[in-house]
Scaffold this motif. Structure first.
Motif, PDB file in Angstrom:
ATOM      1  N   TYR A 191      13.697  21.749 -33.070  1.00  0.00           N
ATOM      2  CA  TYR A 191      14.424  21.618 -31.551  1.00  0.00           C
ATOM      3  C   TYR A 191      14.575  19.635 -32.116  1.00  0.00           C
ATOM      4  O   TYR A 191      14.474  18.810 -33.293  1.00  0.00           O
ATOM      5  CB  TYR A 191      13.067  20.675 -31.005  1.00  0.00           C
ATOM      6  N   LEU A 192      15.946  19.405 -32.129  1.00  0.00           N
ATOM      7  CA  LEU A 192      16.769  18.329 -32.772  1.00  0.00           C
ATOM      8  C   LEU A 192      17.333  17.002 -31.295  1.00  0.00           C
ATOM      9  O   LEU A 192      17.526  16.116 -31.411  1.00  0.00           O
ATOM     10  CB  LEU A 192      17.931  18.455 -32.754  1.00  0.00           C
ATOM     11  N   GLY A 193      16.466  17.836 -29.774  1.00  0.00           N
ATOM     12  CA  GLY A 193      16.681  16.490 -28.981  1.00  0.00           C
ATOM     13  C   GLY A 193      17.843  17.705 -28.103  1.00  0.00           C
ATOM     14  O   GLY A 193      18.611  17.608 -28.607  1.00  0.00           O
ATOM     15  N   HIS A 194      17.733  17.088 -26.694  1.00  0.00           N
ATOM     16  CA  HIS A 194      18.629  16.904 -25.363  1.00  0.00           C
ATOM     17  C   HIS A 194      18.865  19.296 -25.751  1.00  0.00           C
ATOM     18  O   HIS A 194      17.684  19.389 -25.560  1.00  0.00           O
ATOM     19  CB  HIS A 194      19.342  16.473 -26.081  1.00  0.00           C
ATOM     20  N   SER A 195      19.948  19.276 -26.696  1.00  0.00           N
ATOM     21  CA  SER A 195      19.399  21.048 -25.733  1.00  0.00           C
ATOM     22  C   SER A 195      20.235  20.856 -27.174  1.00  0.00           C
ATOM     23  O   SER A 195      19.811  22.538 -27.405  1.00  0.00           O
ATOM     24  CB  SER A 195      20.610  21.594 -25.286  1.00  0.00           C
ATOM     25  N   ALA A 196      20.074  20.829 -28.716  1.00  0.00           N
ATOM     26  CA  ALA A 196      20.373  20.592 -30.071  1.00  0.00           C
ATOM     27  C   ALA A 196      18.979  21.281 -30.951  1.00  0.00           C
ATOM     28  O   ALA A 196      17.915  21.006 -30.652  1.00  0.00           O
ATOM     29  CB  ALA A 196      21.149  19.513 -30.848  1.00  0.00           C
ATOM     30  N   VAL A 197      19.629  22.210 -31.372  1.00  0.00           N
ATOM     31  CA  VAL A 197      18.474  23.463 -32.453  1.00  0.00           C
ATOM     32  C   VAL A 197      18.705  24.226 -33.323  1.00  0.00           C
ATOM     33  O   VAL A 197      19.697  24.439 -33.025  1.00  0.00           O
ATOM     34  CB  VAL A 197      18.095  24.758 -30.701  1.00  0.00           C
ATOM     35  N   LEU A 198      18.049  23.914 -34.514  1.00  0.00           N
ATOM     36  CA  LEU A 198      18.572  24.259 -35.482  1.00  0.00           C
ATOM     37  C   LEU A 198      17.007  25.240 -35.657  1.00  0.00           C
ATOM     38  O   LEU A 198      16.522  25.572 -35.433  1.00  0.00           O
ATOM     39  CB  LEU A 198      17.989  23.225 -37.188  1.00  0.00           C
ATOM     40  N   LEU A 199      18.309  27.066 -36.609  1.00  0.00           N
ATOM     41  CA  LEU A 199      17.759  27.937 -36.506  1.00  0.00           C
ATOM     42  C   LEU A 199      17.759  28.540 -37.843  1.00  0.00           C
ATOM     43  O   LEU A 199      18.855  28.061 -39.001  1.00  0.00           O
ATOM     44  CB  LEU A 199      17.912  29.397 -36.457  1.00  0.00           C
ATOM     45  N   GLU A 200      16.160  28.781 -38.710  1.00  0.00           N
ATOM     46  CA  GLU A 200      16.449  28.477 -40.339  1.00  0.00           C
ATOM     47  C   GLU A 200      15.848  29.759 -40.874  1.00  0.00           C
ATOM     48  O   GLU A 200      14.910  29.569 -40.474  1.00  0.00           O
ATOM     49  CB  GLU A 200      15.963  27.369 -41.531  1.00  0.00           C
ATOM     50  N   ASP A 201      16.728  31.003 -41.155  1.00  0.00           N
ATOM     51  CA  ASP A 201      16.061  32.511 -41.188  1.00  0.00           C
ATOM     52  C   ASP A 201      16.782  32.531 -42.614  1.00  0.00           C
ATOM     53  O   ASP A 201      18.312  33.195 -42.609  1.00  0.00           O
ATOM     54  CB  ASP A 201      16.977  32.827 -39.705  1.00  0.00           C
ATOM     55  N   GLY A 202      15.869  32.564 -43.355  1.00  0.00           N
ATOM     56  CA  GLY A 202      16.015  33.088 -44.745  1.00  0.00           C
ATOM     57  C   GLY A 202      16.792  32.515 -45.899  1.00  0.00           C
ATOM     58  O   GLY A 202      17.207  31.074 -44.990  1.00  0.00           O
ATOM     59  N   ASP A 203      18.279  32.208 -45.768  1.00  0.00           N
ATOM     60  CA  ASP A 203      18.366  31.416 -46.458  1.00  0.00           C
ATOM     61  C   ASP A 203      20.170  30.961 -44.910  1.00  0.00           C
ATOM     62  O   ASP A 203      21.390  30.465 -45.507  1.00  0.00           O
ATOM     63  CB  ASP A 203      19.636  31.964 -47.988  1.00  0.00           C
ATOM     64  N   LYS A 204      20.415  31.639 -44.236  1.00  0.00           N
ATOM     65  CA  LYS A 204      20.766  31.386 -42.639  1.00  0.00           C
ATOM     66  C   LYS A 204      20.320  30.263 -42.297  1.00  0.00           C
ATOM     67  O   LYS A 204      19.359  30.151 -41.597  1.00  0.00           O
ATOM     68  CB  LYS A 204      20.813  32.298 -41.901  1.00  0.00           C
ATOM     69  N   HIS A 205      21.592  28.947 -41.754  1.00  0.00           N
ATOM     70  CA  HIS A 205      22.086  27.757 -40.931  1.00  0.00           C
ATOM     71  C   HIS A 205      22.274  27.753 -39.811  1.00  0.00           C
ATOM     72  O   HIS A 205      23.492  28.155 -39.981  1.00  0.00           O
ATOM     73  CB  HIS A 205      21.469  26.740 -41.713  1.00  0.00           C
ATOM     74  N   ARG A 245      32.670  20.441 -41.873  1.00  0.00           N
ATOM     75  CA  ARG A 245      31.753  19.700 -42.745  1.00  0.00           C
ATOM     76  C   ARG A 245      31.639  21.497 -43.875  1.00  0.00           C
ATOM     77  O   ARG A 245      31.126  21.669 -45.190  1.00  0.00           O
ATOM     78  CB  ARG A 245      30.748  19.485 -42.423  1.00  0.00           C
ATOM     79  N   ASP A 246      31.368  22.602 -43.159  1.00  0.00           N
ATOM     80  CA  ASP A 246      30.107  23.334 -43.582  1.00  0.00           C
ATOM     81  C   ASP A 246      31.156  25.270 -44.272  1.00  0.00           C
ATOM     82  O   ASP A 246      31.033  25.735 -44.284  1.00  0.00           O
ATOM     83  CB  ASP A 246      29.313  24.132 -42.837  1.00  0.00           C
ATOM     84  N   GLY A 247      32.444  25.064 -43.386  1.00  0.00           N
ATOM     85  CA  GLY A 247      32.881  25.993 -43.003  1.00  0.00           C
ATOM     86  C   GLY A 247      32.357  27.067 -42.291  1.00  0.00           C
ATOM     87  O   GLY A 247      32.358  27.713 -42.160  1.00  0.00           O
ATOM     88  N   ALA A 248      31.682  26.608 -41.882  1.00  0.00           N
ATOM     89  CA  ALA A 248      30.472  27.490 -40.104  1.00  0.00           C
ATOM     90  C   ALA A 248      31.496  28.156 -39.539  1.00  0.00           C
ATOM     91  O   ALA A 248      32.849  27.246 -38.596  1.00  0.00           O
ATOM     92  CB  ALA A 248      29.515  26.108 -39.538  1.00  0.00           C
ATOM     93  N   LEU A 249      31.261  28.944 -39.156  1.00  0.00           N
ATOM     94  CA  LEU A 249      31.938  29.934 -38.095  1.00  0.00           C
ATOM     95  C   LEU A 249      31.190  29.199 -35.821  1.00  0.00           C
ATOM     96  O   LEU A 249      30.146  29.210 -36.331  1.00  0.00           O
ATOM     97  CB  LEU A 249      31.769  31.351 -37.362  1.00  0.00           C
ATOM     98  N   ALA A 288      27.026  28.734 -38.638  1.00  0.00           N
ATOM     99  CA  ALA A 288      27.026  29.069 -37.601  1.00  0.00           C
ATOM    100  C   ALA A 288      26.693  28.188 -36.957  1.00  0.00           C
ATOM    101  O   ALA A 288      25.917  27.492 -36.591  1.00  0.00           O
ATOM    102  CB  ALA A 288      26.815  30.842 -37.121  1.00  0.00           C
ATOM    103  N   ILE A 289      27.449  27.930 -35.509  1.00  0.00           N
ATOM    104  CA  ILE A 289      27.275  26.923 -34.545  1.00  0.00           C
ATOM    105  C   ILE A 289      27.719  27.479 -33.294  1.00  0.00           C
ATOM    106  O   ILE A 289      28.650  28.544 -32.888  1.00  0.00           O
ATOM    107  CB  ILE A 289      28.448  25.536 -34.415  1.00  0.00           C
ATOM    108  N   LEU A 290      26.475  27.047 -32.371  1.00  0.00           N
ATOM    109  CA  LEU A 290      26.778  28.140 -31.316  1.00  0.00           C
ATOM    110  C   LEU A 290      26.758  27.336 -29.973  1.00  0.00           C
ATOM    111  O   LEU A 290      26.190  26.563 -30.026  1.00  0.00           O
ATOM    112  CB  LEU A 290      25.709  29.824 -31.099  1.00  0.00           C
ATOM    113  N   LEU A 291      27.603  27.514 -29.454  1.00  0.00           N
ATOM    114  CA  LEU A 291      28.042  26.627 -27.851  1.00  0.00           C
ATOM    115  C   LEU A 291      27.148  27.811 -26.884  1.00  0.00           C
ATOM    116  O   LEU A 291      28.147  28.452 -26.708  1.00  0.00           O
ATOM    117  CB  LEU A 291      29.173  26.090 -27.670  1.00  0.00           C
ATOM    118  N   THR A 292      26.684  26.964 -26.266  1.00  0.00           N
ATOM    119  CA  THR A 292      26.717  27.261 -24.532  1.00  0.00           C
ATOM    120  C   THR A 292      28.400  27.331 -23.589  1.00  0.00           C
ATOM    121  O   THR A 292      28.242  27.656 -22.491  1.00  0.00           O
ATOM    122  CB  THR A 292      25.065  26.766 -24.123  1.00  0.00           C
ATOM    123  N   HIS A 293      28.338  26.051 -23.709  1.00  0.00           N
ATOM    124  CA  HIS A 293      29.683  25.474 -22.736  1.00  0.00           C
ATOM    125  C   HIS A 293      30.034  24.636 -23.376  1.00  0.00           C
ATOM    126  O   HIS A 293      30.315  23.371 -24.558  1.00  0.00           O
ATOM    127  CB  HIS A 293      28.886  25.138 -21.120  1.00  0.00           C
TER     128      HIS A 293
END
Ligand code: NI
Ligand code: MN
Length: 229
Positions: free
Chosen positions: A5-19, A64-68, A44-49
């Protein structure tokens, strides 16, 4: 899977080598103590709204990361018009299997807009919640939402973890978030979207007490704390 949990609604998921990050409001987030350099290279960056307390640093991180960026189609179109980053648009009820997991947008009752650099408001479709599935694990991030009775359908996902707003004013408050948790039946529920600003001040321990009273599993995280599922 490691979930921070990164505060407010921000959440980081680390799943194997995926972020994967959800709603990366970090630079302007009073609860987030780090810098963007503390965020690992994202797939990847997932947005709710589109609201800025969720959209936040999306463009900087994607660049920065070329993230989808995975979000509602209207937000994806807006982003593609204004920035040189990759998006994948979904709509409510739709899911897609990516190499980093499956993302499904589910209903939320809220609004969704982005202010452009001239301050003009662009309304960008419906707000959403997110169900993220990887392997046998399933996570629900409610985004910003009111309580609504169709939340009862979310128990079909056998959720390991749910993030529910409790801040009131813009979203559900404590009592509605307890009802939502009862319907969703997640293994663990983390309260979010509170104590970032004075207007959404809440005592999460009051919420947690009500949760325990109905046999639910509250899991309060400070910004920077993580849970394993
Ligand atoms: Ni919002
Ligand atoms: Mn919000």
């Amino acid at each position: 899977m490691k979930v921070t949990y990164l505060g407010h609604s921000a959440v980081l998921l680390e799943d194997g080598d995926k972020h994967i990050i959800i709603d990366p409001f970090l630079s302007g987030n009073p609860l987030f103590k780090g810098t963007l350099d503390d965020i690992p290279k994202l797939d990847a960056i997932l947005l709710t709204h589109g609201h800025n307390d969720h959209f936040g640093d999306t463009i900087e991180l994607a660049d920065r990361d070329g993230a989808l960026i995975v979000c509602m189609v209207e937000i994806a179109d807006f982003i593609e018009q204004h920035f040189e980053v990759d998006t994948h648009g979904l709509n409510i009820g739709g899911g897609y299997q990516f190499d980093f997991g499956k993302v499904t947008l589910v209903p939320a009752i809220h609004s969704s807009s982005i202010n452009d650099k001239n301050g003009n408001i662009h309304y960008l479709g419906l707000a959403a919640g997110i169900v993220f599935e990887s392997g046998t694990k399933a996570i629900y991030h409610a985004g910003d939402t009111a309580l609504f009775s169709d939340m009862q359908l979310l128990n079909r996902y056998d959720l390991d973890l749910a993030f529910l707003p409790i801040g009131d004013n813009y979203t559900m408050g404590i009592d509605d978030a307890v009802q939502a948790a009862e319907w969703i039946e997640a293994q663990k529920v983390v309260p979010v979207h509170y104590n970032t600003f004075p207007i959404i001040q809440q005592d999460p321990h009051i919420w947690a007490r009500h949760m325990v009273e109905i046999g639910q599993h509250p899991h309060i995280l400070d910004a920077g704390e993580m849970v394993l599922i």
